[in-house]
Design a protein around this motif. Structure first.
Motif, mmCIF file in Angstrom:
data_model
loop_
_atom_site.group_PDB
_atom_site.id
_atom_site.type_symbol
_atom_site.label_atom_id
_atom_site.label_comp_id
_atom_site.label_asym_id
_atom_site.label_seq_id
_atom_site.Cartn_x
_atom_site.Cartn_y
_atom_site.Cartn_z
ATOM 1 N N GLY A 160 -25.089 -67.843 -39.333
ATOM 2 C CA GLY A 160 -23.962 -68.382 -38.580
ATOM 3 C C GLY A 160 -24.066 -68.241 -37.080
ATOM 4 N N ILE A 161 -25.227 -67.789 -36.583
ATOM 5 C CA ILE A 161 -25.405 -67.633 -35.137
ATOM 6 C C ILE A 161 -25.625 -68.984 -34.480
ATOM 7 C CG2 ILE A 161 -26.914 -66.662 -33.352
ATOM 8 C CD1 ILE A 161 -27.397 -64.316 -35.183
ATOM 9 N N ARG A 162 -26.340 -69.854 -35.165
ATOM 10 C CA ARG A 162 -26.574 -71.210 -34.646
ATOM 11 C C ARG A 162 -25.501 -72.128 -35.212
ATOM 12 N NH1 ARG A 162 -31.438 -72.473 -32.320
ATOM 13 N NH2 ARG A 162 -32.769 -70.665 -31.996
ATOM 14 N N LYS A 163 -24.558 -72.484 -34.391
ATOM 15 C CA LYS A 163 -23.389 -73.230 -34.843
ATOM 16 C C LYS A 163 -23.775 -74.588 -35.412
ATOM 17 C CE LYS A 163 -20.016 -71.053 -31.778
ATOM 18 N NZ LYS A 163 -18.978 -71.276 -30.734
ATOM 19 N N GLY A 164 -23.133 -74.933 -36.520
ATOM 20 C CA GLY A 164 -23.321 -76.239 -37.110
ATOM 21 C C GLY A 164 -24.591 -76.405 -37.917
ATOM 22 N N PHE A 165 -25.366 -75.328 -38.076
ATOM 23 C CA PHE A 165 -26.631 -75.431 -38.800
ATOM 24 C C PHE A 165 -26.398 -75.592 -40.302
ATOM 25 C CE2 PHE A 165 -30.201 -73.291 -41.043
ATOM 26 C CZ PHE A 165 -31.229 -74.120 -40.655
ATOM 27 N N GLY A 166 -25.431 -74.864 -40.825
ATOM 28 C CA GLY A 166 -25.201 -74.834 -42.268
ATOM 29 C C GLY A 166 -25.617 -73.484 -42.813
ATOM 30 N N HIS A 167 -24.857 -72.951 -43.737
ATOM 31 C CA HIS A 167 -25.087 -71.586 -44.186
ATOM 32 C C HIS A 167 -25.921 -71.482 -45.451
ATOM 33 C CE1 HIS A 167 -22.333 -70.178 -41.150
ATOM 34 N NE2 HIS A 167 -21.392 -70.971 -41.609
ATOM 35 N N PHE A 168 -26.457 -72.602 -45.943
ATOM 36 C CA PHE A 168 -27.123 -72.544 -47.248
ATOM 37 C C PHE A 168 -28.048 -73.733 -47.459
ATOM 38 C CE2 PHE A 168 -26.970 -73.436 -51.921
ATOM 39 C CZ PHE A 168 -27.564 -72.261 -52.363
ATOM 40 N N PHE A 169 -29.179 -73.494 -48.099
ATOM 41 C CA PHE A 169 -29.970 -74.564 -48.701
ATOM 42 C C PHE A 169 -30.288 -74.114 -50.123
ATOM 43 C CE2 PHE A 169 -33.153 -71.964 -46.406
ATOM 44 C CZ PHE A 169 -34.031 -71.658 -47.429
ATOM 45 N N HIS A 170 -30.520 -75.056 -51.007
ATOM 46 C CA HIS A 170 -30.631 -74.735 -52.424
ATOM 47 C C HIS A 170 -32.009 -74.227 -52.784
ATOM 48 C CE1 HIS A 170 -30.171 -75.093 -56.774
ATOM 49 N NE2 HIS A 170 -28.874 -75.261 -56.576
ATOM 50 N N LEU A 171 -32.049 -73.247 -53.688
ATOM 51 C CA LEU A 171 -33.303 -72.643 -54.118
ATOM 52 C C LEU A 171 -34.253 -73.665 -54.732
ATOM 53 C CD1 LEU A 171 -34.570 -69.767 -54.304
ATOM 54 C CD2 LEU A 171 -33.722 -69.687 -56.653
ATOM 55 N N ASN A 172 -33.709 -74.695 -55.375
ATOM 56 C CA ASN A 172 -34.550 -75.727 -55.998
ATOM 57 C C ASN A 172 -35.404 -76.490 -54.999
ATOM 58 O OD1 ASN A 172 -33.496 -75.148 -58.495
ATOM 59 N ND2 ASN A 172 -32.241 -76.981 -58.648
ATOM 60 N N THR A 173 -35.066 -76.398 -53.713
ATOM 61 C CA THR A 173 -35.797 -77.140 -52.685
ATOM 62 C C THR A 173 -36.792 -76.267 -51.925
ATOM 63 O OG1 THR A 173 -34.269 -76.747 -50.820
ATOM 64 C CG2 THR A 173 -33.698 -78.514 -52.370
ATOM 65 N N LEU A 174 -36.927 -75.009 -52.322
ATOM 66 C CA LEU A 174 -37.789 -74.061 -51.618
ATOM 67 C C LEU A 174 -39.166 -73.969 -52.267
ATOM 68 C CD1 LEU A 174 -38.152 -71.692 -49.525
ATOM 69 C CD2 LEU A 174 -37.298 -70.184 -51.340
ATOM 70 N N THR A 175 -40.204 -74.060 -51.432
ATOM 71 C CA THR A 175 -41.580 -73.789 -51.858
ATOM 72 C C THR A 175 -42.125 -72.714 -50.935
ATOM 73 O OG1 THR A 175 -41.811 -76.143 -52.406
ATOM 74 C CG2 THR A 175 -43.814 -74.808 -52.415
ATOM 75 N N THR A 268 -22.374 -57.420 -37.682
ATOM 76 C CA THR A 268 -21.741 -58.576 -38.327
ATOM 77 C C THR A 268 -21.799 -58.449 -39.842
ATOM 78 O OG1 THR A 268 -22.287 -60.042 -36.482
ATOM 79 C CG2 THR A 268 -21.819 -61.082 -38.595
ATOM 80 N N ILE A 269 -22.962 -58.088 -40.357
ATOM 81 C CA ILE A 269 -23.133 -57.925 -41.801
ATOM 82 C C ILE A 269 -22.236 -56.805 -42.324
ATOM 83 C CG2 ILE A 269 -24.764 -57.207 -43.588
ATOM 84 C CD1 ILE A 269 -26.954 -58.627 -41.926
ATOM 85 N N LYS A 270 -22.169 -55.715 -41.582
ATOM 86 C CA LYS A 270 -21.331 -54.583 -41.994
ATOM 87 C C LYS A 270 -19.859 -54.978 -42.029
ATOM 88 C CE LYS A 270 -20.147 -49.792 -40.865
ATOM 89 N NZ LYS A 270 -20.394 -48.656 -39.940
ATOM 90 N N ASN A 271 -19.407 -55.712 -41.022
ATOM 91 C CA ASN A 271 -17.997 -56.110 -40.973
ATOM 92 C C ASN A 271 -17.633 -57.039 -42.128
ATOM 93 O OD1 ASN A 271 -17.391 -54.596 -38.709
ATOM 94 N ND2 ASN A 271 -17.907 -56.239 -37.288
ATOM 95 N N ARG A 272 -18.537 -57.951 -42.466
ATOM 96 C CA ARG A 272 -18.270 -58.837 -43.600
ATOM 97 C C ARG A 272 -18.218 -58.036 -44.899
ATOM 98 N NH1 ARG A 272 -22.304 -63.854 -41.906
ATOM 99 N NH2 ARG A 272 -21.115 -64.515 -40.084
ATOM 100 N N TYR A 273 -19.114 -57.079 -45.008
ATOM 101 C CA TYR A 273 -19.128 -56.214 -46.192
ATOM 102 C C TYR A 273 -17.809 -55.445 -46.313
ATOM 103 C CZ TYR A 273 -19.906 -51.682 -48.443
ATOM 104 O OH TYR A 273 -19.774 -50.546 -49.189
ATOM 105 N N ILE A 274 -17.364 -54.861 -45.208
ATOM 106 C CA ILE A 274 -16.109 -54.096 -45.236
ATOM 107 C C ILE A 274 -14.933 -54.997 -45.590
ATOM 108 C CG2 ILE A 274 -14.459 -52.817 -43.806
ATOM 109 C CD1 ILE A 274 -16.860 -51.709 -42.242
ATOM 110 N N SER A 275 -14.925 -56.202 -45.034
ATOM 111 C CA SER A 275 -13.822 -57.138 -45.303
ATOM 112 C C SER A 275 -13.726 -57.467 -46.784
ATOM 113 C CB SER A 275 -14.009 -58.421 -44.492
ATOM 114 O OG SER A 275 -13.936 -58.163 -43.108
#
Length: 314
Positions: A160-175, A268-275
């Motif tokens: 989420g650091i690069r705005k508008g990039f998208g937070h996910f791509f599907h595992l089926n598309t990974l090589t 950032t990761i810690k705060n999301r975890y706590i939330s």
């Protein structure tokens, strides 16, 4: 020429499996297909045996105790047994398109590229499945990132650091190069029955040099039907928060071991975890825990964290 092992976890997939397997076999680059049968209650095991008997590229695997261990454990078994230079993944109810490995053929000529990913499309196989999918994910028919990226840009985008990039791509598309998976000891978190693919992808994007391939059109299709587990979890329900807590707990534990990970991202990761940890609580305990944590960590008062922590379970 790419030599690819395709890993397919199989659980109650008798209706879809043959199409998935044939979609992988259409590619000359695919040298072996590993079917990891996870103690299905339908006839998937018999179908796996039949497919393996008919084609020397197809291998049937089961867990040592022949039990049900989930997709994460099944994929890990596939990673352990794969013999080819590259690894690709495919869900048993999805399938590859003819252009699945087009980008890889060119991009892997660059030795620094360790993994390539693309976009996945959606095919609705039932009206109920379509309704549940659209209620949860709204309009999504093409899951992809919004612009090309490589290396650290991919990890930063998924975080989420690069705005508008998208937070996910599907595992089926990974090589990905098998040697780099083994070198970095990358595995799926077997405690996660949902989101283990998201967890794996984010961690992989940190450790490996990934590059976007075809992201403006689908290279694979996911089938949406009545039994997709991810669509059964109602948004902001107690189950939803529990699953998200487990995901961010996994990410938080991992982040503490990464010496080169920036302090900002660790925080950032810690705060999301706590939330999400707070969100799994109910009643007075939730609010008390939120207030006490906020005293020592005021960033939790920000809207995004406060929303997660205090959202009522539906």
């Amino acid at each position: 020429m790419l030599n690819i092992s395709v890993i397919i976890p199989v659980y109650n997939a008798e209706v879809f499996l043959e199409k998935a397997v044939n979609s992988a076999l259409q590619h000359d680059e695919v040298k072996e297909i590993l079917l990891i049968e996870d103690k299905s209650t339908d006839t998937s095991l018999e179908l796996c045996r039949k497919l393996a008997a008919e084609n020397s590229k197809i291998f049937l695997l089961q867990h040592p105790d022949k039990g049900n261990h989930g997709a994460g454990a099944s994929r890990n078994l596939g990673l352990e047994k794969a013999t080819q230079d590259f690894i690709a993944f495919l869900d048993a109810d999805d399938y590859y398109l003819p252009n699945r490995f087009e980008a890889e053929k060119e991009l892997f000529k660059d030795p620094k590229i360790e993994g390539v990913f693309g976009a996945i499309g959606t095919e609705f196989l039932s009206e109920k499945g379509k309704k549940e999918f659209q209620e949860k994910f709204k309009q999504v028919t093409l899951t992809t990132v919004k612009y090309p990226a490589e290396g650290a840009q991919v990890f930063e985008g998924l975080m989420g650091i690069r705005k508008g990039f998208g937070h996910f791509f599907h595992l089926n598309t990974l090589t990905v190069k098998a040697e780099n998976i083994k070198k970095n000891k990358l595995k799926f978190n077997e405690k996660l029955r949902i989101h283990q693919d998201t967890d794996f992808i984010v961690k992989m994007s940190y450790h490996l040099y990934l590059k976007s391939g075809i992201i403006d059109k689908a290279v694979a299709i996911r089938g949406v039907h009545d039994d997709n587990r991810i669509t059964k979890v109602k948004q902001y329900s107690s189950t939803y928060f529990r699953n998200m807590f487990l995901l961010y707990e996994s990410r938080y534990i991992w982040s503490k071991k990464q010496e080169k990970l920036s302090p900002v991202l660790k925080k950032t990761i810690k705060n999301r975890y706590i939330s999400y940890r707070i969100a799994t609580r109910t009643g007075f305990s939730k609010y008390f825990t939120y207030v006490t944590n906020s005293l020592f960590n005021p960033v939790l008062l920000k809207t995004r964290y406060r929303f997660v922590a205090l959202k009522k379970h539906l």
